[in-house]
Design an enzyme around this catalytic site. Structure first.
Site, PDB file in Angstrom:
ATOM      1  N   HIS A   1      -6.371  -2.045   6.474  1.00  0.00           N
ATOM      2  CA  HIS A   1      -5.606  -3.269   6.255  1.00  0.00           C
ATOM      3  C   HIS A   1      -4.914  -3.728   7.540  1.00  0.00           C
ATOM      4  O   HIS A   1      -3.883  -4.381   7.511  1.00  0.00           O
ATOM      5  CB  HIS A   1      -4.594  -3.076   5.112  1.00  0.00           C
ATOM      6  CG  HIS A   1      -5.259  -2.903   3.771  1.00  0.00           C
ATOM      7  ND1 HIS A   1      -4.614  -2.430   2.643  1.00  0.00           N
ATOM      8  CD2 HIS A   1      -6.533  -3.140   3.372  1.00  0.00           C
ATOM      9  CE1 HIS A   1      -5.475  -2.383   1.628  1.00  0.00           C
ATOM     10  NE2 HIS A   1      -6.638  -2.799   2.045  1.00  0.00           N
TER      11      HIS A   1
ATOM     12  N   PRO B   1       9.046   2.659   1.760  1.00  0.00           N
ATOM     13  CA  PRO B   1       8.704   2.552   0.341  1.00  0.00           C
ATOM     14  C   PRO B   1       7.214   2.280   0.144  1.00  0.00           C
ATOM     15  O   PRO B   1       6.582   1.672   1.017  1.00  0.00           O
ATOM     16  CB  PRO B   1       9.522   1.341  -0.132  1.00  0.00           C
ATOM     17  CG  PRO B   1       9.826   0.552   1.101  1.00  0.00           C
ATOM     18  CD  PRO B   1       9.874   1.531   2.230  1.00  0.00           C
ATOM     19  N   ASP B   2       6.663   2.735  -0.990  1.00  0.00           N
ATOM     20  CA  ASP B   2       5.293   2.312  -1.291  1.00  0.00           C
ATOM     21  C   ASP B   2       5.362   0.932  -1.941  1.00  0.00           C
ATOM     22  O   ASP B   2       6.415   0.277  -1.903  1.00  0.00           O
ATOM     23  CB  ASP B   2       4.539   3.367  -2.121  1.00  0.00           C
ATOM     24  CG  ASP B   2       5.090   3.545  -3.521  1.00  0.00           C
ATOM     25  OD1 ASP B   2       5.980   2.767  -3.930  1.00  0.00           O
ATOM     26  OD2 ASP B   2       4.639   4.472  -4.228  1.00  0.00           O
ATOM     27  N   PHE B   3       4.291   0.456  -2.509  1.00  0.00           N
ATOM     28  CA  PHE B   3       4.285  -0.902  -3.053  1.00  0.00           C
ATOM     29  C   PHE B   3       4.568  -0.938  -4.547  1.00  0.00           C
ATOM     30  O   PHE B   3       5.369  -1.726  -5.016  1.00  0.00           O
ATOM     31  CB  PHE B   3       2.922  -1.570  -2.771  1.00  0.00           C
ATOM     32  CG  PHE B   3       2.678  -1.743  -1.301  1.00  0.00           C
ATOM     33  CD1 PHE B   3       3.139  -2.861  -0.632  1.00  0.00           C
ATOM     34  CD2 PHE B   3       2.021  -0.759  -0.573  1.00  0.00           C
ATOM     35  CE1 PHE B   3       2.949  -3.008   0.728  1.00  0.00           C
ATOM     36  CE2 PHE B   3       1.823  -0.892   0.793  1.00  0.00           C
ATOM     37  CZ  PHE B   3       2.289  -2.024   1.445  1.00  0.00           C
ATOM     38  N   ARG B   4       3.903  -0.051  -5.285  1.00  0.00           N
ATOM     39  CA  ARG B   4       3.861  -0.231  -6.740  1.00  0.00           C
ATOM     40  C   ARG B   4       4.630   0.796  -7.554  1.00  0.00           C
ATOM     41  O   ARG B   4       4.617   0.714  -8.784  1.00  0.00           O
ATOM     42  CB  ARG B   4       2.395  -0.272  -7.191  1.00  0.00           C
ATOM     43  CG  ARG B   4       1.662  -1.472  -6.618  1.00  0.00           C
ATOM     44  CD  ARG B   4       0.203  -1.559  -7.002  1.00  0.00           C
ATOM     45  NE  ARG B   4      -0.398  -2.739  -6.373  1.00  0.00           N
ATOM     46  CZ  ARG B   4      -0.805  -2.801  -5.106  1.00  0.00           C
ATOM     47  NH1 ARG B   4      -0.714  -1.736  -4.332  1.00  0.00           N
ATOM     48  NH2 ARG B   4      -1.297  -3.920  -4.612  1.00  0.00           N
TER      49      ARG B   4
ATOM     50  N   ASP C   1       1.860   1.433   9.061  1.00  0.00           N
ATOM     51  CA  ASP C   1       3.014   2.042   9.726  1.00  0.00           C
ATOM     52  C   ASP C   1       2.639   2.809  10.992  1.00  0.00           C
ATOM     53  O   ASP C   1       3.513   3.270  11.725  1.00  0.00           O
ATOM     54  CB  ASP C   1       3.776   2.960   8.759  1.00  0.00           C
ATOM     55  CG  ASP C   1       2.874   3.987   8.078  1.00  0.00           C
ATOM     56  OD1 ASP C   1       1.937   4.490   8.725  1.00  0.00           O
ATOM     57  OD2 ASP C   1       3.125   4.297   6.899  1.00  0.00           O
TER      58      ASP C   1
ATOM     59  N   ASN D   1      -2.405   1.939   5.342  1.00  0.00           N
ATOM     60  CA  ASN D   1      -1.031   1.761   5.816  1.00  0.00           C
ATOM     61  C   ASN D   1      -0.971   1.044   7.158  1.00  0.00           C
ATOM     62  O   ASN D   1      -1.876   1.161   7.982  1.00  0.00           O
ATOM     63  CB  ASN D   1      -0.349   3.122   5.925  1.00  0.00           C
ATOM     64  CG  ASN D   1      -0.322   3.843   4.590  1.00  0.00           C
ATOM     65  OD1 ASN D   1      -0.522   3.217   3.563  1.00  0.00           O
ATOM     66  ND2 ASN D   1      -0.081   5.142   4.604  1.00  0.00           N
TER      67      ASN D   1
HETATM   68  P1  OAD Z   1       0.767   1.785  -3.950  1.00  0.00           P
HETATM   69  O1  OAD Z   1       2.246   1.592  -3.915  1.00  0.00           O
HETATM   70  O2  OAD Z   1      -0.028   0.853  -4.771  1.00  0.00           O
HETATM   71  O3  OAD Z   1       0.433   3.250  -4.443  1.00  0.00           O
HETATM   72  C1  OAD Z   1       1.069   4.383  -3.913  1.00  0.00           C
HETATM   73  C2  OAD Z   1       0.669   5.592  -4.749  1.00  0.00           C
HETATM   74  O4  OAD Z   1       1.184   6.747  -4.140  1.00  0.00           O
HETATM   75  C3  OAD Z   1       1.196   5.549  -6.180  1.00  0.00           C
HETATM   76  O5  OAD Z   1       0.173   5.978  -7.057  1.00  0.00           O
HETATM   77  C4  OAD Z   1       2.357   6.551  -6.151  1.00  0.00           C
HETATM   78  O6  OAD Z   1       2.531   7.214  -7.387  1.00  0.00           O
HETATM   79  C5  OAD Z   1       1.888   7.517  -5.094  1.00  0.00           C
HETATM   80  N1  OAD Z   1       2.949   8.195  -4.347  1.00  0.00           N
HETATM   81  C6  OAD Z   1       4.093   7.681  -3.815  1.00  0.00           C
HETATM   82  N2  OAD Z   1       4.772   8.608  -3.138  1.00  0.00           N
HETATM   83  C7  OAD Z   1       4.063   9.765  -3.230  1.00  0.00           C
HETATM   84  C8  OAD Z   1       4.246  11.102  -2.756  1.00  0.00           C
HETATM   85  N3  OAD Z   1       5.279  11.445  -1.992  1.00  0.00           N
HETATM   86  N4  OAD Z   1       3.309  12.020  -3.066  1.00  0.00           N
HETATM   87  C9  OAD Z   1       2.228  11.700  -3.823  1.00  0.00           C
HETATM   88  N5  OAD Z   1       2.006  10.454  -4.294  1.00  0.00           N
HETATM   89  C10 OAD Z   1       2.902   9.497  -4.012  1.00  0.00           C
HETATM   90  O7  OAD Z   1       0.273   1.790  -2.413  1.00  0.00           O
HETATM   91  P2  OAD Z   1      -1.220   1.649  -1.860  1.00  0.00           P
HETATM   92  O8  OAD Z   1      -2.193   2.232  -2.792  1.00  0.00           O
HETATM   93  O9  OAD Z   1      -1.204   2.124  -0.473  1.00  0.00           O
HETATM   94  O10 OAD Z   1      -2.046  -4.074   0.950  1.00  0.00           O
HETATM   95  O11 OAD Z   1      -1.369   0.068  -1.864  1.00  0.00           O
HETATM   96  C11 OAD Z   1      -2.564  -0.509  -1.426  1.00  0.00           C
HETATM   97  C12 OAD Z   1      -2.336  -1.846  -0.787  1.00  0.00           C
HETATM   98  O12 OAD Z   1      -1.576  -2.688  -1.646  1.00  0.00           O
HETATM   99  C13 OAD Z   1      -1.494  -1.813   0.462  1.00  0.00           C
HETATM  100  O13 OAD Z   1      -2.245  -1.485   1.617  1.00  0.00           O
HETATM  101  C14 OAD Z   1      -0.972  -3.202   0.569  1.00  0.00           C
HETATM  102  C15 OAD Z   1      -0.583  -3.386  -0.868  1.00  0.00           C
HETATM  103  O14 OAD Z   1      -0.488  -4.678  -1.309  1.00  0.00           O
HETATM  104  C16 OAD Z   1      -1.811  -5.241   1.533  1.00  0.00           C
HETATM  105  O15 OAD Z   1      -0.695  -5.635   1.742  1.00  0.00           O
HETATM  106  C17 OAD Z   1      -3.028  -6.007   1.905  1.00  0.00           C
END
Ligand code: OAD
Ligand code: ZN
Length: 289
Positions: A118, A25-28, A101, A99
């Site tokens: 990170h 999963p992503d974060f947000r 991972d 990431n």
């Molecule tokens: P986010 O979850 O903040 O953002 C992920 C982005 O990718 C969002 O804009 C989604 O819309 C987009 N997305 C998801 N799946 C996708 C797909 N298949 N194709 C295109 N876009 C997609 O994750 P990050 O930006 O990586 O840090 O978060 C940054 C940091 O916040 C992480 O490294 C982590 C977190 O807290 C720490 O833990 C220090």
């Protein structure tokens, strides 16, 4: 630009979105993102799970989550293999990833071309003040998988993988490389990140003023990061940037597959994916025997 040879020093900046199709999963993202699914940990706020002060008091939630997300259980996506194709052609100046991972390494990108902004699970250290003893990856892994809280044998403090938590500095390597890398960059590709976390997000503004920047993401982001450095897809700030900043709104695997096709690399991308599957199958077979 890539076809004509005008882009030879490409920087990729990536986030959790390039790994969602691998099942991480992503974060947000609303609903599916990690921060919307942490109820069972009873955290005071979602980011607490990656916040150093909270971790010192309540380390279990992080270790439980670390077991779920531990590298080695996932297959790299089309995006990761696309980055490896850039690397193989000598076009990748650096891949900056947020990431943890390790899927870029799994896809074959050599570690020297990656900046894990990170941190990663590759090393672990005691967080006791004045101690900082290092511990091997395998030792940490065993503890995490056996649900034992890893503690330092010298001072008894917690041992934490070298993942950057909120409240901690980024790895030295990040700061050592950004200046020269971004000055030399001739094409910036940003994929799968909400660009909400600093200082990573501001790097978008560190390339030269006329360097083309491409965002591939499900949502439009990064238009307000940095002083003047955010994306300007509509040319609101300067008419020139219409030609400079480009947006592919959608799935980043689809975009990478499309780019690979347009560049004549589709067959090679498919071969990289197939070779990965064979390699993993052989390793699994070897492990069982
Ligand atoms: P986010 O979850 O903040 O953002 C992920 C982005 O990718 C969002 O804009 C989604 O819309 C987009 N997305 C998801 N799946 C996708 C797909 N298949 N194709 C295109 N876009 C997609 O994750 P990050 O930006 O990586 O840090 O978060 C940054 C940091 O916040 C992480 O490294 C982590 C977190 O807290 C720490 O833990 C220090
Ligand atoms: Zn210690």
């Amino acid at each position: 630009m890539i076809r004509s040879g005008a882009a030879k020093n490409i920087i990729v900046m990536a986030g959790a979105g390039i790994s969602t199709s691998a099942g991480i999963p992503d974060f947000r993202s609303p609903g599916t993102g990690l921060y919307a699914n942490l109820q069972k940990y009873r955290l005071p706020y979602p980011e607490a799970i990656f916040t150093i002060d909270y971790f010192r008091k309540q380390p279990r939630p992080f270790y439980v989550l670390a077991k779920e997300l531990y590298p080695g259980q996932f297959v790299p996506t089309a995006c990761h293999f696309f980055v490896q194709l850039l690397a193989q052609r000598g076009l990748l100046l650096r891949h900056y990833t947020q990431n943890i991972d390790c899927l870029e390494r799994e896809a074959g990108v050599e570690p020297g071309l990656i900046v894990e902004a990170h941190g990663s699970f590759h090393e672990a250290h005691c967080i006791g003040s004045g101690c900082g003893k290092g511990f091997p990856q395998d030792w940490l892994r065993e503890h995490i998988f056996d649900d034992r809280t890893p503690r330092c044998d010298e001072c008894g403090s917690l041992v934490k993988p070298d993942i950057t938590f909120f409240g901690e500095g980024l790895p030295v390597r990040f700061f050592e490389l950004i200046e020269d890398d971004f000055a030399a960059c001739d094409l910036l590709i940003v994929m799968g990140t909400s660009l909400q976390v600093q200082p990573f997000a501001s790097l978008v503004g560190n390339v030269g003023g006329s360097v083309p920047r491409l965002l591939i993401n499900r949502e439009r982001v990064g238009e307000t990061v940095g002083h003047s450095g955010g994306f300007d897809f509509d040319g609101k700030r300067s008419a020139d940037s219409v030609h400079r900043d480009a947006l592919v709104l959608g799935d980043c695997d689809d975009a990478c597959l499309l780019f690979a096709e347009k560049l004549g690399w589709a067959g090679e991308l498919a071969s990289l994916r197939a070779a990965f599957t064979v390699r993993k199958g052989l390793e699994a077979g070897a492990g069982a025997s």
